[in-house]
Design a protein around this motif. Sequence first.
Motif, PDB file in Angstrom:
ATOM      1  N   GLN A 183     -36.926 -11.428  -1.271  1.00  0.00           N
ATOM      2  CA  GLN A 183     -37.493 -11.071  -2.864  1.00  0.00           C
ATOM      3  C   GLN A 183     -38.914 -11.087  -3.186  1.00  0.00           C
ATOM      4  O   GLN A 183     -38.823  -9.634  -3.708  1.00  0.00           O
ATOM      5  CB  GLN A 183     -37.333 -12.064  -3.944  1.00  0.00           C
ATOM      6  CG  GLN A 183     -37.771 -11.498  -4.880  1.00  0.00           C
ATOM      7  CD  GLN A 183     -36.514 -10.260  -5.494  1.00  0.00           C
ATOM      8  OE1 GLN A 183     -35.798 -10.328  -4.998  1.00  0.00           O
ATOM      9  NE2 GLN A 183     -37.427  -9.450  -5.971  1.00  0.00           N
ATOM     10  N   ARG A 184     -39.549 -11.383  -1.800  1.00  0.00           N
ATOM     11  CA  ARG A 184     -41.101 -11.054  -1.312  1.00  0.00           C
ATOM     12  C   ARG A 184     -41.728  -9.918  -1.663  1.00  0.00           C
ATOM     13  O   ARG A 184     -42.321  -9.399  -2.252  1.00  0.00           O
ATOM     14  CB  ARG A 184     -42.164 -12.353  -1.219  1.00  0.00           C
ATOM     15  CG  ARG A 184     -43.077 -12.454  -1.164  1.00  0.00           C
ATOM     16  CD  ARG A 184     -43.723 -13.948  -0.625  1.00  0.00           C
ATOM     17  NE  ARG A 184     -43.434 -14.505  -1.311  1.00  0.00           N
ATOM     18  CZ  ARG A 184     -44.177 -15.968  -0.702  1.00  0.00           C
ATOM     19  NH1 ARG A 184     -44.603 -16.084  -0.874  1.00  0.00           N
ATOM     20  NH2 ARG A 184     -43.076 -16.826  -1.982  1.00  0.00           N
ATOM     21  N   PHE A 185     -40.877  -9.272  -0.573  1.00  0.00           N
ATOM     22  CA  PHE A 185     -40.784  -7.518  -0.052  1.00  0.00           C
ATOM     23  C   PHE A 185     -40.660  -6.733  -1.253  1.00  0.00           C
ATOM     24  O   PHE A 185     -40.961  -5.749  -1.560  1.00  0.00           O
ATOM     25  CB  PHE A 185     -39.970  -7.953   1.623  1.00  0.00           C
ATOM     26  CG  PHE A 185     -40.157  -7.734   2.924  1.00  0.00           C
ATOM     27  CD1 PHE A 185     -41.817  -7.131   2.625  1.00  0.00           C
ATOM     28  CD2 PHE A 185     -39.810  -8.389   4.031  1.00  0.00           C
ATOM     29  CE1 PHE A 185     -42.451  -7.033   4.175  1.00  0.00           C
ATOM     30  CE2 PHE A 185     -40.477  -8.484   4.735  1.00  0.00           C
ATOM     31  CZ  PHE A 185     -42.109  -8.312   4.936  1.00  0.00           C
ATOM     32  N   SER A 227     -50.699 -19.089   9.927  1.00  0.00           N
ATOM     33  CA  SER A 227     -50.788 -19.702  10.689  1.00  0.00           C
ATOM     34  C   SER A 227     -50.357 -21.361  10.893  1.00  0.00           C
ATOM     35  O   SER A 227     -50.497 -21.958  11.382  1.00  0.00           O
ATOM     36  CB  SER A 227     -52.730 -19.976  10.563  1.00  0.00           C
ATOM     37  OG  SER A 227     -52.561 -20.359   9.016  1.00  0.00           O
ATOM     38  N   GLN A 228     -49.440 -21.435   9.551  1.00  0.00           N
ATOM     39  CA  GLN A 228     -48.905 -23.221   9.050  1.00  0.00           C
ATOM     40  C   GLN A 228     -48.225 -22.986   9.803  1.00  0.00           C
ATOM     41  O   GLN A 228     -47.531 -24.113   9.041  1.00  0.00           O
ATOM     42  CB  GLN A 228     -49.908 -23.020   7.649  1.00  0.00           C
ATOM     43  CG  GLN A 228     -48.670 -22.129   6.156  1.00  0.00           C
ATOM     44  CD  GLN A 228     -48.935 -21.172   6.470  1.00  0.00           C
ATOM     45  OE1 GLN A 228     -49.192 -20.184   7.309  1.00  0.00           O
ATOM     46  NE2 GLN A 228     -48.341 -20.219   5.635  1.00  0.00           N
ATOM     47  N   LYS A 229     -47.460 -21.972   9.884  1.00  0.00           N
ATOM     48  CA  LYS A 229     -45.702 -22.517  10.669  1.00  0.00           C
ATOM     49  C   LYS A 229     -45.328 -22.864  11.717  1.00  0.00           C
ATOM     50  O   LYS A 229     -46.401 -24.060  11.989  1.00  0.00           O
ATOM     51  CB  LYS A 229     -45.258 -21.343  10.664  1.00  0.00           C
ATOM     52  CG  LYS A 229     -45.068 -20.867   9.097  1.00  0.00           C
ATOM     53  CD  LYS A 229     -44.313 -21.304   7.775  1.00  0.00           C
ATOM     54  CE  LYS A 229     -43.902 -21.369   6.478  1.00  0.00           C
ATOM     55  NZ  LYS A 229     -43.773 -20.220   5.945  1.00  0.00           N
ATOM     56  N   ALA A 230     -44.908 -21.670  12.825  1.00  0.00           N
ATOM     57  CA  ALA A 230     -44.586 -22.977  14.051  1.00  0.00           C
ATOM     58  C   ALA A 230     -46.237 -22.880  15.178  1.00  0.00           C
ATOM     59  O   ALA A 230     -46.579 -23.808  16.050  1.00  0.00           O
ATOM     60  CB  ALA A 230     -43.763 -22.059  15.142  1.00  0.00           C
ATOM     61  N   VAL A 242     -37.491  -6.719   7.310  1.00  0.00           N
ATOM     62  CA  VAL A 242     -36.400  -8.199   7.233  1.00  0.00           C
ATOM     63  C   VAL A 242     -37.702  -8.920   7.727  1.00  0.00           C
ATOM     64  O   VAL A 242     -38.122  -9.269   8.372  1.00  0.00           O
ATOM     65  CB  VAL A 242     -35.510  -7.751   8.570  1.00  0.00           C
ATOM     66  CG1 VAL A 242     -35.898  -7.223   9.965  1.00  0.00           C
ATOM     67  CG2 VAL A 242     -34.183  -9.047   8.368  1.00  0.00           C
ATOM     68  N   ASN A 243     -37.331 -10.136   7.152  1.00  0.00           N
ATOM     69  CA  ASN A 243     -37.634 -11.877   7.483  1.00  0.00           C
ATOM     70  C   ASN A 243     -36.672 -12.428   7.980  1.00  0.00           C
ATOM     71  O   ASN A 243     -35.445 -13.005   8.303  1.00  0.00           O
ATOM     72  CB  ASN A 243     -37.499 -12.356   6.383  1.00  0.00           C
ATOM     73  CG  ASN A 243     -38.184 -12.357   5.058  1.00  0.00           C
ATOM     74  OD1 ASN A 243     -37.213 -11.251   3.812  1.00  0.00           O
ATOM     75  ND2 ASN A 243     -39.720 -11.739   4.891  1.00  0.00           N
ATOM     76  N   MET A 244     -37.163 -12.146   9.916  1.00  0.00           N
ATOM     77  CA  MET A 244     -35.939 -12.789  10.638  1.00  0.00           C
ATOM     78  C   MET A 244     -35.517 -13.891  10.221  1.00  0.00           C
ATOM     79  O   MET A 244     -34.157 -14.141  10.916  1.00  0.00           O
ATOM     80  CB  MET A 244     -37.093 -12.997  11.613  1.00  0.00           C
ATOM     81  CG  MET A 244     -35.786 -13.601  13.397  1.00  0.00           C
ATOM     82  SD  MET A 244     -37.042 -13.042  14.854  1.00  0.00           S
ATOM     83  CE  MET A 244     -35.863 -14.074  15.794  1.00  0.00           C
ATOM     84  N   HIS A 245     -36.515 -15.481  10.195  1.00  0.00           N
ATOM     85  CA  HIS A 245     -35.474 -15.615   9.859  1.00  0.00           C
ATOM     86  C   HIS A 245     -36.144 -16.607   7.824  1.00  0.00           C
ATOM     87  O   HIS A 245     -37.373 -16.844   8.383  1.00  0.00           O
ATOM     88  CB  HIS A 245     -36.206 -17.424  10.691  1.00  0.00           C
ATOM     89  CG  HIS A 245     -35.877 -18.668   9.793  1.00  0.00           C
ATOM     90  ND1 HIS A 245     -36.643 -19.392   9.724  1.00  0.00           N
ATOM     91  CD2 HIS A 245     -34.636 -19.562   9.249  1.00  0.00           C
ATOM     92  CE1 HIS A 245     -35.849 -21.035   9.312  1.00  0.00           C
ATOM     93  NE2 HIS A 245     -35.223 -20.389   8.699  1.00  0.00           N
ATOM     94  N   GLU A 246     -35.138 -15.807   6.932  1.00  0.00           N
ATOM     95  CA  GLU A 246     -35.240 -16.463   5.363  1.00  0.00           C
ATOM     96  C   GLU A 246     -35.379 -18.158   5.694  1.00  0.00           C
ATOM     97  O   GLU A 246     -34.692 -18.381   5.120  1.00  0.00           O
ATOM     98  CB  GLU A 246     -34.483 -15.330   5.284  1.00  0.00           C
ATOM     99  CG  GLU A 246     -33.680 -15.811   3.656  1.00  0.00           C
ATOM    100  CD  GLU A 246     -34.897 -15.324   2.515  1.00  0.00           C
ATOM    101  OE1 GLU A 246     -36.613 -16.623   2.439  1.00  0.00           O
ATOM    102  OE2 GLU A 246     -35.518 -13.965   2.539  1.00  0.00           O
ATOM    103  N   ILE A 296     -42.788 -14.436  10.461  1.00  0.00           N
ATOM    104  CA  ILE A 296     -43.589 -15.886   9.962  1.00  0.00           C
ATOM    105  C   ILE A 296     -43.060 -17.463  10.128  1.00  0.00           C
ATOM    106  O   ILE A 296     -43.678 -18.415  11.283  1.00  0.00           O
ATOM    107  CB  ILE A 296     -44.144 -16.277   8.727  1.00  0.00           C
ATOM    108  CG1 ILE A 296     -44.857 -15.288   8.784  1.00  0.00           C
ATOM    109  CG2 ILE A 296     -44.272 -17.996   8.334  1.00  0.00           C
ATOM    110  CD1 ILE A 296     -45.182 -14.982   6.945  1.00  0.00           C
ATOM    111  N   SER A 297     -42.072 -17.572   9.773  1.00  0.00           N
ATOM    112  CA  SER A 297     -40.873 -19.062  10.740  1.00  0.00           C
ATOM    113  C   SER A 297     -40.235 -18.699  12.010  1.00  0.00           C
ATOM    114  O   SER A 297     -39.688 -19.857  12.351  1.00  0.00           O
ATOM    115  CB  SER A 297     -40.330 -19.374   9.215  1.00  0.00           C
ATOM    116  OG  SER A 297     -39.800 -18.957   9.054  1.00  0.00           O
ATOM    117  N   SER A 298     -40.349 -17.866  12.478  1.00  0.00           N
ATOM    118  CA  SER A 298     -39.449 -17.680  13.959  1.00  0.00           C
ATOM    119  C   SER A 298     -40.804 -17.540  14.629  1.00  0.00           C
ATOM    120  O   SER A 298     -39.658 -17.789  16.238  1.00  0.00           O
ATOM    121  CB  SER A 298     -38.096 -17.462  13.003  1.00  0.00           C
ATOM    122  OG  SER A 298     -38.749 -15.553  13.474  1.00  0.00           O
TER     123      SER A 298
END
Length: 351
Positions: free
Chosen positions: A88-90, A184-187, A130-134, A162-164
């Motif tokens: 939804q952000r995209f 920076s703040q995820k994985a 796409v967000n690879m990992h939603e 970002i999260s994958s």
Amino acid sequence: MTLFTVGPVEMYPTIQEVSSKQLPYFRNASFSNIMFELQERMLRLLHLKDGLLVTLTGSGSAAMESLCCCSFRNNQRVLIINGGSFGQRFSSICDCYHIPHDDILLPFPQRLTADILADIDGSKYCALLVNMHETSTGQLYDMQCLSQFAKKYHLYLIVDAISSFIADPLDMDDMGIDCVILSSQKALALSPGISFIAMNTRFYHEMIEPKDDICKYLSIKEHVKHMKRGQTPNTPAIGIILECMKRLQEIEIQGLQQVQDEIRKRALYFRKQCTQLSFTLPPFTLSNALTPIIVDGCAQELYHYLIDHHDLTLTPSGGTLQHTMLRVSHLGNLTLHHYDTLIQGMKEFGL
Ligand SMILES: *Cc1c(COP(=O)(O)O)cnc(C)c1O
């Protein structure tokens, strides 16, 4: 306190040591060399041979916005996989910049399947976002399937990973991904505040370079221009860049595969223990980064119970999933022992 959140995550002591030091000045050759090395290491981890790295000071959403407003205009339509709040952000960013878009809406817990894509005429679009990992639901999309779809219709493939990134296999050249967004703040397990756009040079020359800027601070052209000499247009979050250099060096020494295997091991360990408890997991493919747990009606109570009694913080959900789902992260400096404590706390709660 232990964080089972997706960002910030439990940081490594070696990184905390970096962030405790006096910052150096940055308009000089030694900082430029750090930026060049950072670019080289990052592109290597992403398997992108002929590419550019843009380093922005701002959280992941800054990179999403920068990419959209520098690449697309109102004369070309994009297709968005919108399966949660990051999809939804995209969509909202595109609205903001009057970029025409269609969304494939996936209300929770609907899976993205090859059949859904087969029904879509991709020839109307110039790019697939796409967000690879939603992260808001935990669904990991089938990148092979999306990559085939993008190839079939000659769409640029833009992936918010970002999260994958690090947690799941990601190979830009192999998957035909033109552009990846990271933060920076995820994985990476660093402080929040910097984000990255890695893109192949063809995408840059075709989609970004010819366009006049409509923004300044987030301008990719400005960043690429300054990066020719290893610099950023404005003062970057120097400290987080240094944290990042340290972390990338550590990852390369340990081996990306090894780091990924450890995240996966924690995820599988936790999911196995989950079978003893009375809650369910969603029916779609999960990322190694995160396990969403469906605890009908008591998500808020469990969240507060674990903080109050065990000092453990899970990731709460927003919107319609607020009372139904909590998310357990596997990123950062966590061990299997942390999951034993978590499972113990969940049993005490009465799950
Ligand atoms: C965390 C995250 C973002 C960015 O969120 P910020 O709060 O702006 O860092 C974007 N996309 C996904 C998939 C995320 O997990």
